[in-house]
Design a protein around this motif. Structure first.
Motif, PDB file in Angstrom:
ATOM      1  N   ALA B  42     -28.485  32.119  25.346  1.00 26.79           N
ATOM      2  CA  ALA B  42     -28.210  33.527  25.037  1.00 26.79           C
ATOM      3  C   ALA B  42     -28.832  33.911  23.702  1.00 26.79           C
ATOM      4  CB  ALA B  42     -26.703  33.767  25.020  1.00 26.79           C
ATOM      5  N   ASN B  43     -28.721  33.037  22.710  1.00 21.75           N
ATOM      6  CA  ASN B  43     -29.349  33.323  21.409  1.00 21.75           C
ATOM      7  C   ASN B  43     -30.857  33.499  21.561  1.00 21.75           C
ATOM      8  OD1 ASN B  43     -26.922  33.218  20.126  1.00 21.75           O
ATOM      9  ND2 ASN B  43     -27.273  31.267  19.104  1.00 21.75           N
ATOM     10  N   ALA B  44     -31.440  32.651  22.391  1.00 23.90           N
ATOM     11  CA  ALA B  44     -32.892  32.768  22.610  1.00 23.90           C
ATOM     12  C   ALA B  44     -33.242  34.114  23.242  1.00 23.90           C
ATOM     13  CB  ALA B  44     -33.375  31.627  23.501  1.00 23.90           C
ATOM     14  N   TYR B  45     -32.414  34.552  24.180  1.00 28.51           N
ATOM     15  CA  TYR B  45     -32.680  35.853  24.805  1.00 28.51           C
ATOM     16  C   TYR B  45     -32.505  36.987  23.793  1.00 28.51           C
ATOM     17  CZ  TYR B  45     -33.192  34.166  29.571  1.00 28.51           C
ATOM     18  OH  TYR B  45     -33.662  33.562  30.695  1.00 28.51           O
ATOM     19  N   VAL B  46     -31.552  36.836  22.876  1.00 26.59           N
ATOM     20  CA  VAL B  46     -31.386  37.871  21.845  1.00 26.59           C
ATOM     21  C   VAL B  46     -32.652  37.958  21.009  1.00 26.59           C
ATOM     22  CG1 VAL B  46     -30.105  38.520  19.783  1.00 26.59           C
ATOM     23  CG2 VAL B  46     -28.897  37.616  21.751  1.00 26.59           C
TER      24      VAL B  46
END
Lengths: 619, 224
Positions: B42-46
């Protein structure tokens, strides 16, 4: 000769000009005009500086002559006034940048003796900042070599390209200036940005807002627009580069009567006077779309050598240097550190790539990220920073290996590999701490915070994978395989409960049957006792009474009725029940001695038996 | 003898189940979903500028680790920056999430069932200790009630989906040429109802209904 348009001179140039005035080598004592050129001998591609100073500002300003093969660009002007003993003198000077367009010896008239400038050939590919070249303009400082200025047929505009060199390697970038000059008085607007055809080069980061500066070309004042960009070679070979620039030119047109001379010079001069034409409305305007093209510039693009190409070469061509740093010199096992590699210099930064540490013993690393910061408008100079997260796996004095970066140096014509020194880190064993704190990957802000600054991160950092995972995100409530667990437990408990209930029920049934049989046997013995009493048969009476009591006592003690005799009667009766013991004794006596009792005595024992049966039910 | 053997077996099973549930460490599996992996994803997608996929993976990570403050903080951050309402949830969800994850609560429910059954059984066998055993029965029922309520609270999530595409329209009919009813924000959570070909009937938080291309949404809980 037309007067020079006023120019603003920067303070350093003014100081240089004043100094040159003081040390003027050539002076016109009669006219008060001095000229000086420095250096007097340059290579083609370099520039010299011509300073023309006048000692009396009331004199007509001097402009440089028109010399084929030389171009004069005004770069500054200064003036100075002195008043000594009531006598006021003034000095003014104009500084020109002299750009040779071919090799040879040029004589600049006006001085006594005339100034001579020698231009050696072969300077086009010479290093830009060669010693001796007096470079003051931005173009000259960056080592740019301008292509020949080729005016349009009417001499009103030009386009030229400034390049630092004419030889490139495939993939190499170089800063270029594109200049479009329009003669003063000509009203023109740009219809688009400069461009070029062909697929041998790419033009990157073309500035959208050009710089504007005046320039004298051929004695005519021009306004020159300059775009800065980076030119990159795409494929090898010798290519000719031409820059096209679309312009919309607004021109004044005269009516036929005004355009056609009358034959009388006096009248023609009168009718051609602009004031007359504007006053009487004989002048019109019209717009025309034109495309200016620069003279072709030949550029030789060479292929990168295939020999000794280092492993990991990503296509970077230029001059680079690298440094590395770690966010902390001491860390804990499981705590992440940020390793940074700085690649700075000049070149094609879009091809500057690095995977940093791919495999490092005792370190867990993540793929790096990169950020480029340009220090000029074209992106040719700058710094690219690679960041990588590294987590120590084992305690002790660990070493992060050296980082390497390979590139091609176009000056030396060979591949170079720059390396950083290894970095030592003291890794201490992790103390017991929360799992959330362990193995977390810091973001940029945390990396800075570890250096001593407190920064509140907007996005909390990544976690290190713990290895624990589940096969499905469906909660176990709704997974049939897991629902079998409570279902089996419930079934097991229900079965156990049913079995227990059945067992208790069976026990109840046995007890009831035994009680019923005891009652029936007791009733039979009582009836036989009644009959014996009526007959006066004492032996039968006591035997029946003892049997009736035995049934009740045996049911209570869960023993066989025949097992209860006189010798163990005390174990089944209380200490106050001596009548039962006496009855058992009389029964034995009647059985074995045949005694006879009176009717009244039998009636007494009958009451005793009935009372005992009422007081001691079977259950 | 039978009663004592049953008691011993139940005690053994109870202690094993309680130790398993208290540790909260299910058997390690080689691959699958884990809260750290989903959180990192999820952090990577952010960072990649995809709030829809980020919200989807944060919600999935929250399902496995509902009491993780980092997941909650980053989810709130993404929802706020994307112009979505902050996460709320019912009072029971908030309290239950502080206690344990749904998967752990499942094991607590099993332990409660075990306590109820054993205490009822033993009370039958040992009437003199009936009072203490009845207290155990009540505690077991309480655990089962918490688990059941958590399961009921989670049940709507089985049909929730996140909008993962930008400029996703909700249409009046399940065809691409149908009129658009309303635009859906990337990262918005919807409730799925029915599915027709490549379209899904969804309900928004505000109660509006429309058809969305199934490729533009992703279920929070992928079915097995």
């Amino acid at each position: 000769m037309k007067p020079l348009p006023p120019r603003r001179l920067h303070p350093p140039l003014g100081a240089i000009a004043a100094l040159l005035l003081l040390t003027a080598g050539v002076a016109h004592a009669e006219s008060g005009v001095t000229e000086q050129i420095e250096p007097a001998e340059i290579d083609l591609g370099e520039t010299a500086q011509l300073t023309i100073a006048t000692l009396d500002s009331t004199q007509t300003p001097v402009i440089p002559p028109v010399i084929p093969g030389l171009e004069f660009v005004a770069v500054g002007q200064s003036s100075q006034m002195e008043s000594i003993n009531g006598r006021t003198t003034s000095k003014s000077s104009v500084v020109y940048e002299v750009i040779p367009q071919r090799a040879g010896t040029f004589t600049i008239p006006g001085g006594s003796p005339p100034l001579v400038l020698r231009v050696r050939s072969g300077g086009a590919s010479a290093p830009p900042a060669s010693a001796g070249a007096f470079s003051t303009s931005p173009a000259a400082r960056s080592g740019m070599v301008a292509s020949a200025t080729q005016l349009t047929q009417d001499g009103s505009a030009f386009v030229r390209l400034r390049l630092p060199k004419h030889q490139l390697y495939v993939g190499e970038s170089m800063p270029v200036d594109i200049q479009v000059g329009v003669r003063d008085g000509l009203v023109a607007t740009l219809s688009g940005l400069p461009s070029f055809g062909g697929d041998s080069f790419t033009l990157n980061n073309l500035s959208t807002k050009p710089e504007q500066a005046p320039e004298i070309i051929g004695g005519q004042p021009f306004t020159v627009l300059t775009w800065h960009s980076a030119l990159a070679a795409v494929k090898p070979g010798t290519s000719s580069l031409t820059i096209d620039t679309p312009l919309t030119v607004r021109m004044q047109t005269m009516r036929p009567s005004a355009a056609n001379p009358s034959g009388d010079p006096t009248l023609d001069e009168f009718f051609n006077d602009p004031f007359f034409q504007r006053f009487f409305g004989v002048v019109g305007t019209t717009e025309k779309e034109i495309t200016l093209a620069s003279p072709p510039t030949t550029i030789n693009v060479m292929a990168l050598p295939a020999q000794s190409r280092p492993e990991g070469f990503s296509g970077a061509v230029g001059h680079f240097k690298i440094t590395s740093e770690l966010s902390a010199a001491t860390t804990t096992v499981g705590d992440p550190l940020t390793l940074r590699m700085h690649v700075s210099g000049a070149g094609n930064f879009d091809r500057v790539r690095s995977s940093m540490l791919v495999t490092a013993h005792d370190w867990k690393t993540y793929p790096p990220t990169a950020i480029f910061t340009a220090t000029d408008s074209t992106g040719y100079h700058g710094e690219k920073v690679f960041k990588q997260i590294a987590i120590a796996k084992e305690p002790g004095n660990q070493t992060l290996p050296a980082l390497g970066f390979s590139y091609f140096d176009p000056d030396s014509g060979r591949y170079e590999t720059a390396q950083t020194p290894p970095i030592s880190v003291a890794v201490i064993r992790a103390a017991a701490s929360s799992s959330a704190a362990n193995g977390r990957v810091p973001n940029d802000d945390e990396g800075k915070a570890s250096a001593g600054r407190f920064v509140t991160p907007a996005l909390r950092p990544d976690y290190a994978d713990t290895g624990y995972s589940v096969a499905s995100l469906v909660p176990r409530y709704f997974q049939p395989s897991f629902l079998a667990v409570p279902s089996a437990m419930a079934l097991a408990f229900a079965a156990a409960w049913f079995w227990l209930r059945r067992r208790e029920q069976a026990a109840d049934d046995n007890s009831t049957a035994r009680q019923r049989a005891t009652s029936q046997a007791t009733a039979t013995w009582l009836a036989q006792m009644e009959t014996a009493a009526a007959r006066g048969d004492a032996q039968d009476f006591f035997s029946s009474a003892r049997s009736a009591l035995r049934q009740t006592l045996a049911a209570r003690s869960h023993v066989a009725p025949q097992s209860i005799g006189l010798e163990d009667i005390d174990a089944h009766i209380g200490p106050d029940d001596q009548e039962v013991r006496q009855l058992f004794a009389r029964a034995d006596e009647a059985t074995y001695s045949g005694c006879n009792a009176v009717i009244g005595d039998l009636e007494h024992w009958k009451q005793v038996v009935l009372r005992q049966l009422n007081e001691r039910p079977a259950q | 003898v039978t009663a004592r053997m049953t008691l011993a077996l139940l005690t053994l099973a109870l202690s094993a189940a309680m130790a398993h549930a208290a540790s909260g460490v299910p058997p390690v599996m080689s691959a699958g979903y884990s809260a750290p992996r989903l959180f990192d994803l999820a952090n990577a997608y952010v960072r990649d500028g995809k709030p829809g996929m980020a919200v989807l993976n944060y919600e999935r990570a929250r399902l496995l680790a509902p009491n993780d403050p980092d997941i909650r903080a980053n989810l709130s951050f993404v929802r706020t920056t994307s112009g979505l309402r902050p996460i709320a949830g019912t009072w029971f969800e908030r309290q239950a999430s502080r206690f344990a994850s749904p998967n752990t609560l499942f094991w607590f429910g099993c332990v409660g069932l075990l306590i109820v059954g054993a205490s009822l059984f033993l009370a039958r066998q040992y009437p003199r200790r009936r009072l203490a055993l009845r207290a155990c029965t009540a505690a077991g029922f309480a655990l089962m009630a918490v688990t059941l309520c958590n399961a009921l609270a989670i049940w709507p999530m089985m049909n929730e989906a996140v909008v993962i595409a930008r400029a996703t329209p909700a249409r009046v009919a399940p065809i691409s040429l149908a009129d658009s009813l309303m635009p859906l924000r990337e990262g918005e959570i919807l409730t799925m109802d029915a599915k027709v070909r490549d379209f899904t009937l969804v309900h928004t938080d505000s109660g509006r209904t429309g058809w969305v291309a199934s490729a533009d949404i992703a279920p929070v809980i992928p079915r097995w």
